[in-house]
Design a protein around this motif. Structure first.
Motif, PDB file in Angstrom:
ATOM      1  N   THR A 131      32.248  36.136  50.721  1.00 31.11           N
ATOM      2  CA  THR A 131      32.598  34.953  51.515  1.00 31.11           C
ATOM      3  C   THR A 131      34.001  34.430  51.247  1.00 31.11           C
ATOM      4  O   THR A 131      34.591  33.796  52.113  1.00 31.11           O
ATOM      5  N   GLU A 132      34.537  34.705  50.085  1.00 32.15           N
ATOM      6  CA  GLU A 132      35.870  34.206  49.723  1.00 32.15           C
ATOM      7  C   GLU A 132      36.937  35.157  50.271  1.00 32.15           C
ATOM      8  O   GLU A 132      37.023  36.312  49.833  1.00 32.15           O
ATOM      9  N   PRO A 133      37.761  34.693  51.216  1.00 34.68           N
ATOM     10  CA  PRO A 133      38.770  35.573  51.827  1.00 34.68           C
ATOM     11  C   PRO A 133      39.737  36.197  50.821  1.00 34.68           C
ATOM     12  O   PRO A 133      40.094  37.373  50.969  1.00 34.68           O
ATOM     13  N   ALA A 134      40.145  35.463  49.808  1.00 33.25           N
ATOM     14  CA  ALA A 134      41.085  36.011  48.825  1.00 33.25           C
ATOM     15  C   ALA A 134      40.441  37.150  48.032  1.00 33.25           C
ATOM     16  O   ALA A 134      41.085  38.168  47.742  1.00 33.25           O
ATOM     17  N   VAL A 135      39.177  36.995  47.684  1.00 36.08           N
ATOM     18  CA  VAL A 135      38.461  38.052  46.950  1.00 36.08           C
ATOM     19  C   VAL A 135      38.285  39.270  47.851  1.00 36.08           C
ATOM     20  O   VAL A 135      38.504  40.410  47.420  1.00 36.08           O
ATOM     21  N   ARG A 136      37.916  39.017  49.101  1.00 34.74           N
ATOM     22  CA  ARG A 136      37.737  40.127  50.040  1.00 34.74           C
ATOM     23  C   ARG A 136      39.052  40.896  50.195  1.00 34.74           C
ATOM     24  O   ARG A 136      39.059  42.122  50.221  1.00 34.74           O
ATOM     25  N   LYS A 137      40.163  40.201  50.290  1.00 34.41           N
ATOM     26  CA  LYS A 137      41.468  40.860  50.424  1.00 34.41           C
ATOM     27  C   LYS A 137      41.784  41.690  49.183  1.00 34.41           C
ATOM     28  O   LYS A 137      42.287  42.813  49.289  1.00 34.41           O
ATOM     29  N   ARG A 138      41.456  41.170  47.995  1.00 32.54           N
ATOM     30  CA  ARG A 138      41.707  41.933  46.764  1.00 32.54           C
ATOM     31  C   ARG A 138      40.848  43.193  46.712  1.00 32.54           C
ATOM     32  O   ARG A 138      41.317  44.254  46.275  1.00 32.54           O
ATOM     33  N   VAL A 139      39.602  43.102  47.146  1.00 33.12           N
ATOM     34  CA  VAL A 139      38.729  44.284  47.195  1.00 33.12           C
ATOM     35  C   VAL A 139      39.315  45.310  48.164  1.00 33.12           C
ATOM     36  O   VAL A 139      39.383  46.510  47.867  1.00 33.12           O
ATOM     37  N   PHE A 140      39.755  44.838  49.310  1.00 36.62           N
ATOM     38  CA  PHE A 140      40.366  45.711  50.308  1.00 36.62           C
ATOM     39  C   PHE A 140      41.595  46.426  49.727  1.00 36.62           C
ATOM     40  O   PHE A 140      41.738  47.649  49.838  1.00 36.62           O
TER      41      PHE A 140
END
Length: 150
Positions: A131-140
């Motif tokens: 749900t956290e966009p910053a975390v999702r971007k880091r995973v990406f």
């Protein structure tokens, strides 16, 4: 009058059109990404799950009005079902007519079945559950950094 070839079709095993198989595969992909069962999709469309199965395998051709309904239920533009069309079926003029604005350029002869693998679908679902966009971007970014450079 039926030709001899067309009258023999009932006697032979029916081979689905590659386009029907592709469109059906895209229906399956989107339905699975949404976590929707064939039964739920069928209910929303007034169909049985067996009819949905036949559409997804390309055994039954999806008519224009049915494709419109499927796109509405799966919340995608109709052009989604024609994305990544393999080989000669996916030429640019066809793509621009389908989408109007044109699609992002796909690979000619796209034969990779990676989008239909369970592993891929589970990965995409898990990614979008972050749900956290910053975390999702880091995973990406992490996944991209681990992949070999082309």
């Amino acid at each position: 009058m039926l030709s001899e070839e067309s009258s023999d079709r009932g006697d032979r095993e029916h081979k689905p059109s590659p386009i029907d198989v592709h469109v059906g595969g895209r229906v399956r992909l989107r339905r699975t990404l949404l976590g929707m069962s064939q039964e739920k999709l069928g209910e929303a469309l007034g169909l049985t799950f067996q009819q949905v199965q036949k559409y997804e395998r390309g055994v039954n051709r999806i008519g224009a009005s049915r494709l419109f309904d499927i796109a509405r239920v799966l919340d995608v533009p109709i052009g989604f079902f024609f994305d990544d069309m393999p080989g000669s079926y996916g030429n640019n003029s066809t793509r621009s007519r389908i989408n109007g604005a044109g699609f992002a350029e796909g690979q000619e002869g796209f034969e990779d079945d990676a989008l239909n693998r369970r592993e891929t679908l589970e990965l995409v679902r898990a990614y979008y559950r972050i749900t956290e966009p910053a975390v999702r971007k880091r995973v990406f970014d992490l996944i991209k950094s681990l992949a070999p450079v082309e």
